[in-house]
Design a protein around this motif. Structure first.
Motif, PDB file in Angstrom:
ATOM      1  N   PHE A 195       0.810  -1.347  -0.081  1.00 34.61           N
ATOM      2  CA  PHE A 195      -0.148   0.023  -0.037  1.00 34.61           C
ATOM      3  C   PHE A 195       0.920   1.299  -0.032  1.00 34.61           C
ATOM      4  N   LEU A 196       1.846   1.431   0.830  1.00 37.61           N
ATOM      5  CA  LEU A 196       2.659   2.377   0.810  1.00 37.61           C
ATOM      6  C   LEU A 196       3.639   2.541  -0.394  1.00 37.61           C
ATOM      7  N   SER A 197       3.717   1.637  -1.320  1.00 35.74           N
ATOM      8  CA  SER A 197       4.144   1.787  -2.444  1.00 35.74           C
ATOM      9  C   SER A 197       3.309   2.301  -3.511  1.00 35.74           C
ATOM     10  N   ASP A 198       2.225   2.079  -3.355  1.00 33.44           N
ATOM     11  CA  ASP A 198       0.978   2.321  -4.232  1.00 33.44           C
ATOM     12  C   ASP A 198      -0.317   2.736  -3.607  1.00 33.44           C
ATOM     13  N   PRO A 199      -0.390   3.807  -3.137  1.00 34.33           N
ATOM     14  CA  PRO A 199      -1.378   4.323  -2.185  1.00 34.33           C
ATOM     15  C   PRO A 199      -2.756   4.772  -2.970  1.00 34.33           C
ATOM     16  N   GLU A 200      -2.575   4.849  -4.470  1.00 35.62           N
ATOM     17  CA  GLU A 200      -3.713   5.296  -5.237  1.00 35.62           C
ATOM     18  C   GLU A 200      -4.414   3.737  -5.432  1.00 35.62           C
ATOM     19  N   ASN A 201      -4.164   2.707  -5.134  1.00 38.87           N
ATOM     20  CA  ASN A 201      -4.560   1.428  -5.350  1.00 38.87           C
ATOM     21  C   ASN A 201      -6.021   1.237  -4.660  1.00 38.87           C
ATOM     22  N   ASP A 202      -6.842   1.135  -5.222  1.00 42.04           N
ATOM     23  CA  ASP A 202      -8.186   1.076  -4.697  1.00 42.04           C
ATOM     24  C   ASP A 202      -8.504  -0.315  -3.688  1.00 42.04           C
ATOM     25  N   ASP A 203      -7.915  -1.498  -4.253  1.00 44.85           N
ATOM     26  CA  ASP A 203      -7.871  -2.623  -3.744  1.00 44.85           C
ATOM     27  C   ASP A 203      -6.969  -2.647  -2.374  1.00 44.85           C
ATOM     28  N   LEU A 204      -5.768  -2.273  -2.501  1.00 43.74           N
ATOM     29  CA  LEU A 204      -4.916  -2.111  -1.300  1.00 43.74           C
ATOM     30  C   LEU A 204      -5.695  -1.142  -0.311  1.00 43.74           C
ATOM     31  N   LEU A 205      -6.284  -0.041  -0.775  1.00 42.39           N
ATOM     32  CA  LEU A 205      -6.865   0.869   0.383  1.00 42.39           C
ATOM     33  C   LEU A 205      -8.013   0.028   0.991  1.00 42.39           C
ATOM     34  N   TYR A 206      -8.850  -0.637   0.231  1.00 43.51           N
ATOM     35  CA  TYR A 206      -9.927  -1.426   0.685  1.00 43.51           C
ATOM     36  C   TYR A 206      -9.389  -2.325   2.029  1.00 43.51           C
ATOM     37  N   LEU A 207      -8.266  -3.029   1.400  1.00 43.49           N
ATOM     38  CA  LEU A 207      -7.598  -4.039   2.298  1.00 43.49           C
ATOM     39  C   LEU A 207      -7.033  -3.592   3.594  1.00 43.49           C
ATOM     40  N   GLU A 208      -6.661  -2.271   3.385  1.00 42.70           N
ATOM     41  CA  GLU A 208      -5.943  -1.631   4.711  1.00 42.70           C
ATOM     42  C   GLU A 208      -7.148  -1.338   5.784  1.00 42.70           C
ATOM     43  N   TRP A 209      -8.105  -1.099   5.147  1.00 42.62           N
ATOM     44  CA  TRP A 209      -9.356  -0.706   6.203  1.00 42.62           C
ATOM     45  C   TRP A 209     -10.117  -1.722   6.594  1.00 42.62           C
ATOM     46  N   GLU A 210     -10.066  -3.035   5.907  1.00 43.28           N
ATOM     47  CA  GLU A 210     -10.645  -4.116   6.287  1.00 43.28           C
ATOM     48  C   GLU A 210     -10.094  -4.904   7.480  1.00 43.28           C
ATOM     49  N   THR A 211     -10.765  -5.032   8.488  1.00 43.27           N
ATOM     50  CA  THR A 211     -10.195  -5.571   9.877  1.00 43.27           C
ATOM     51  C   THR A 211     -10.474  -7.107   9.937  1.00 43.27           C
ATOM     52  N   ASN A 212     -11.370  -7.547   9.250  1.00 42.91           N
ATOM     53  CA  ASN A 212     -11.757  -8.965   9.290  1.00 42.91           C
ATOM     54  C   ASN A 212     -10.944  -9.748   8.347  1.00 42.91           C
ATOM     55  N   ILE A 213      -9.734 -10.550   8.867  1.00 42.19           N
ATOM     56  CA  ILE A 213      -9.143 -11.137   7.968  1.00 42.19           C
ATOM     57  C   ILE A 213      -9.938 -12.254   7.185  1.00 42.19           C
ATOM     58  N   LYS A 214     -10.858 -12.763   7.496  1.00 47.20           N
ATOM     59  CA  LYS A 214     -11.662 -13.618   6.443  1.00 47.20           C
ATOM     60  C   LYS A 214     -12.398 -12.876   5.601  1.00 47.20           C
ATOM     61  N   LYS A 215     -12.822 -11.789   5.797  1.00 48.30           N
ATOM     62  CA  LYS A 215     -13.128 -10.771   4.838  1.00 48.30           C
ATOM     63  C   LYS A 215     -12.030 -10.483   3.489  1.00 48.30           C
ATOM     64  N   SER A 216     -10.915 -10.243   4.207  1.00 44.14           N
ATOM     65  CA  SER A 216      -9.939  -9.859   3.412  1.00 44.14           C
ATOM     66  C   SER A 216      -9.484 -10.804   2.279  1.00 44.14           C
ATOM     67  N   ILE A 217      -9.376 -12.049   2.931  1.00 41.75           N
ATOM     68  CA  ILE A 217      -9.178 -13.256   1.979  1.00 41.75           C
ATOM     69  C   ILE A 217     -10.270 -13.497   1.106  1.00 41.75           C
ATOM     70  N   ILE A 218     -11.489 -13.308   1.407  1.00 39.62           N
ATOM     71  CA  ILE A 218     -12.309 -13.531   0.392  1.00 39.62           C
ATOM     72  C   ILE A 218     -12.522 -12.327  -0.501  1.00 39.62           C
ATOM     73  N   TYR A 219     -12.190 -11.194  -0.316  1.00 39.19           N
ATOM     74  CA  TYR A 219     -12.244 -10.168  -1.184  1.00 39.19           C
ATOM     75  C   TYR A 219     -11.108 -10.254  -2.228  1.00 39.19           C
ATOM     76  N   ILE A 220      -9.785 -10.684  -1.805  1.00 38.06           N
ATOM     77  CA  ILE A 220      -8.824 -10.875  -2.681  1.00 38.06           C
ATOM     78  C   ILE A 220      -9.133 -11.948  -3.553  1.00 38.06           C
ATOM     79  N   LYS A 221      -9.784 -13.207  -3.058  1.00 39.36           N
ATOM     80  CA  LYS A 221      -9.826 -14.411  -3.971  1.00 39.36           C
ATOM     81  C   LYS A 221     -11.180 -14.037  -5.034  1.00 39.36           C
TER      82      LYS A 221
END
Length: 141
Positions: A29-55
């Motif tokens: 995220f620090l290397s690409d702060p404009e990336n919407d996916d990375l921004l969403y994942l930075e804010w997501e606190t539920n790791i299971k939701k993060s994994i689902i989001y990525i997949k």
């Protein structure tokens, strides 16, 4: 997204910790702060939701399989080197293979994850190790 996809799969299977995932996510995220996916994942606190989001947000048609494979094999190599029980490692690799998307499962070197443990059924640990080592070095230049 290839690297986070690897981390999501490995996190789901218990090969990396949530801390390792978060650390790598922060770096990306620090290397690409404009990336919407990375921004969403930075804010997501539920790791299971993060994994689902990525997949669910990986574009499998655009996924760079070589980059994905290089990262995955690099991570698995350290797991292999640090695992003293080949049977345990093998059972985990089959589980990992099942968690890969279908179109990736049947591509080398990922396909190897589905059968590398077969020689263990007749006690041939050396052959199993040779198969895994071939897989882990698949992308070696």
């Amino acid at each position: 997204m290839e690297e986070l996809f690897v981390y999501a799969i490995l996190l789901y299977e218990g090969f990396v910790t949530e801390h390792e995932y978060n650390k790598r996510l922060d770096e990306l995220f620090l290397s690409d702060p404009e990336n919407d996916d990375l921004l969403y994942l930075e804010w997501e606190t539920n790791i299971k939701k993060s994994i689902i989001y990525i997949k669910t947000n990986v574009d499998y048609k655009k996924l760079d399989l070589e980059q994905f494979g290089r990262i995955l094999m690099s991570k698995l190599k350290s797991v292999y080197v640090n695992c003293s029980d080949i049977r345990y490692f093998a059972s985990r690799m089959y589980s990992l293979w099942k968690s890969l998307p279908g179109d990736i499962q049947n591509v080398e070197p990922f396909w190897i994850l589905s059968y590398a443990d077969d020689p263990l059924s007749w006690g041939d640990e050396e052959q199993t190790r040779n198969i895994y080592e071939h897989m882990l070095n698949y992308y070696k230049d």
